[in-house]
Each structure stands twice: as structure tokens, then as C-alpha cells.
Design a protein around this motif. Structure first.
Motif, PDB file in Angstrom:
ATOM      1  N   CYS A 163       0.871  -1.171   0.000  1.00 56.71           N
ATOM      2  CA  CYS A 163       0.000   0.000   0.000  1.00 56.71           C
ATOM      3  C   CYS A 163       0.915   1.230   0.000  1.00 56.71           C
ATOM      4  N   TRP A 164       0.706   2.138  -0.971  1.00 54.11           N
ATOM      5  CA  TRP A 164       1.593   3.287  -1.137  1.00 54.11           C
ATOM      6  C   TRP A 164       1.026   4.528  -0.458  1.00 54.11           C
ATOM      7  N   LEU A 165       1.920   5.346   0.077  1.00 49.25           N
ATOM      8  CA  LEU A 165       1.504   6.658   0.572  1.00 49.25           C
ATOM      9  C   LEU A 165       1.333   7.577  -0.638  1.00 49.25           C
ATOM     10  N   VAL A 166       0.170   8.222  -0.738  1.00 50.50           N
ATOM     11  CA  VAL A 166      -0.153   9.081  -1.879  1.00 50.50           C
ATOM     12  C   VAL A 166      -0.409  10.492  -1.376  1.00 50.50           C
ATOM     13  N   ALA A 198      -3.511  -1.554  -5.256  1.00 52.20           N
ATOM     14  CA  ALA A 198      -3.687  -0.422  -6.170  1.00 52.20           C
ATOM     15  C   ALA A 198      -2.389  -0.191  -6.936  1.00 52.20           C
ATOM     16  N   GLU A 199      -2.508   0.271  -8.186  1.00 55.80           N
ATOM     17  CA  GLU A 199      -1.316   0.528  -8.992  1.00 55.80           C
ATOM     18  C   GLU A 199      -0.545   1.717  -8.432  1.00 55.80           C
ATOM     19  N   PHE A 200       0.740   1.705  -8.675  1.00 53.58           N
ATOM     20  CA  PHE A 200       1.577   2.809  -8.202  1.00 53.58           C
ATOM     21  C   PHE A 200       1.132   4.106  -8.872  1.00 53.58           C
ATOM     22  N   SER A 201       1.013   5.183  -8.062  1.00 54.51           N
ATOM     23  CA  SER A 201       0.584   6.487  -8.568  1.00 54.51           C
ATOM     24  C   SER A 201       1.750   7.468  -8.575  1.00 54.51           C
ATOM     25  N   GLU A 202       1.768   8.329  -9.601  1.00 57.55           N
ATOM     26  CA  GLU A 202       2.804   9.363  -9.667  1.00 57.55           C
ATOM     27  C   GLU A 202       2.697  10.311  -8.471  1.00 57.55           C
TER      28      GLU A 202
END
Length: 214
Positions: A163-166, A198-202
Motif C-alpha cells: 500500500c503506497w503513501l499518496v 492499487a497501482e503505483f501512482s505518480e
């Protein structure tokens, strides 16, 4: 670098910027801490050597457990009477501190906007592939010096979902990006945590810059 780094840290703490007697911890490592960790990994002592690099943080698995311990901590205010000398026997007392256990992180590094001859990405690859070429000292820790990591390597899918920090102006996760050690002023960024798988977000990229250059 196209691949992500995996970091396993069994126990650590990231004290909140405004915590006082009760030492609360951030749930995730501040970007400034992560940048310092990577500099330590490659043996770089100049904090400004790789400004302009972009970092992204992901966490593996379920939310990290927070525990509370009692720890002896130093407390004092500068005074002319003591001239900078504060013996532990007089200026230490037990206080509560929060710690994180079984922290597993994934990091992405992007050096496209770095101006150095050898970028942080390139130096990390050298450290991973030929560690004998790295000249560094001390244990590798994430956070305070006692928070040694089990290791750092390339991420594998078998490590678990990420899970990425966005970046999110209305997010509930606030982390420091850069702290000026002389003035203690800093810059902060708000984040939210992406859904599992979830896909990696810019929007996960955060550039490391000195205060005043943002």
C-alpha cells in the motif's frame, strides 16, 4: 530505479515533531528520515549530496503494531548555569515512548532531477551489487540509532502486497519532508494510504529539497 527496495525493521520509533514528555511516534517513516537512511546505506555523510531525488514509500502487510514502553529520557533546557553540561543522573527521568514493531517497507527512488555526477539511484545499485566498494561506518538503522534494520534488498512479490503513501491535501497522514537542524523549522506533506493492490501512482513521489527551495 525501476525496481523497489525492501526494508525489514523489527523495531523502531519516529518521534513526532511536537511530542514532548510522552514520545508519540509517526506510523510511517518521515521522508527526511528515509533520505538519511539511504545516505547512511551508501556511506554518504553530506546531507545535501543528493537533494532533488524523489522518494516513494509503501508499506507491506497489515498496519504496523504500536506498543508503549517506559524508557529513561533526557530532559533539560539550555541554561548559562550548566554551560551545556547536563549529567544523566540529574537530567534524565523515565517516560513513556511509542514504538513500532515488525515494520516492512518498500521504497522507490527516482534520480531524474538530480544534478550530481553519480546519482543516488546509481550509488544504491553499487551498494547492493558490490557492497565491498562502499565505505561506511556504524550499524544501519531506520530512525534512532538503536533501531537497526534486518536488511535491505530488492522487493519480491512474495514479500506481500504493498500500500503506497499518496499525496493528498486532505489526508490524515502528515509527515516531515525536511527539517532544518539549526532552526528546527520544517516542511510537511499530507498523505493518504492507497488501497491494497492499487497501482503505483505518480502522486506518491516526493522530492527531497532544503527548506526554502520548495
Amino acid at each position: 530505479m525501476e525496481e523497489s527496495l525492501y526494508i525489514d525493521c523489527p523495531c523502531t520509533s519516529f518521534p513526532r515533531s511536537f511530542a514532548r514528555d510522552y514520545s508519540e511516534t509517526y506510523h510511517y517513516p518521515p521522508l527526511s528520515t528515509l533520505y538519511g537512511f539511504l545516505l547512511s546505506f551508501i556511506g554518504e555523510t553530506d546531507l545535501t549530496a543528493h537533494l532533488g531525488v524523489k522518494l516513494a514509500i509503501g508499506v507491506v502487510g497489515e498496519e504496523t503494531t504500536i506498543s508503549r514502553i517506559v524508557r529513561k529520557q533526557r530532559h533539560h533546557k539550555f541554561s548559562k548555569q550548566h554551560l551545556g553540561t547536563y549529567p544523566s543522573s540529574k537530567f534524565s527521568k523515565p517516560n513513556f515512548q511509542e514504538i513500532l514493531t515488525d515494520l516492512q517497507l518498500v521504497i522507490r527512488v527516482n534520480s531524474i532531477e538530480e544534478t550530481g555526477v553519480i546519482t543516488l539511484e546509481e550509488r544504491i545499485i553499487i551498494a547492493l551489487e558490490t557492497p565491498e566498494k562502499i565505505n561506511r561506518f556504524g550499524g544501519l538503522s531506520l530512525g534512532e540509532s538503536w533501531a537497526l534494520v534486518n536488511g535491505i534488498r530488492l522487493y519480491r512479490e512474495s514479500d506481500g502486497t504493498v500500500c503506497w503513501l499518496v499525496k493528498d491535501k486532505r489526508g490524515l497522514i502528515s509527515l516531515p519532508i525536511w527539517i532544518d537542524r539549526k532552526t528546527t523549522r520544517g516542511t510537511f506533506q499530507r498523505f493518504s494510504l492507497s488501497e491494497t493492490n492499487a497501482e503505483f501512482s505518480e502522486l506518491s513521489w516526493v522530492m527531497i529539497q532544503q527548506l526554502g527551495n520548495q
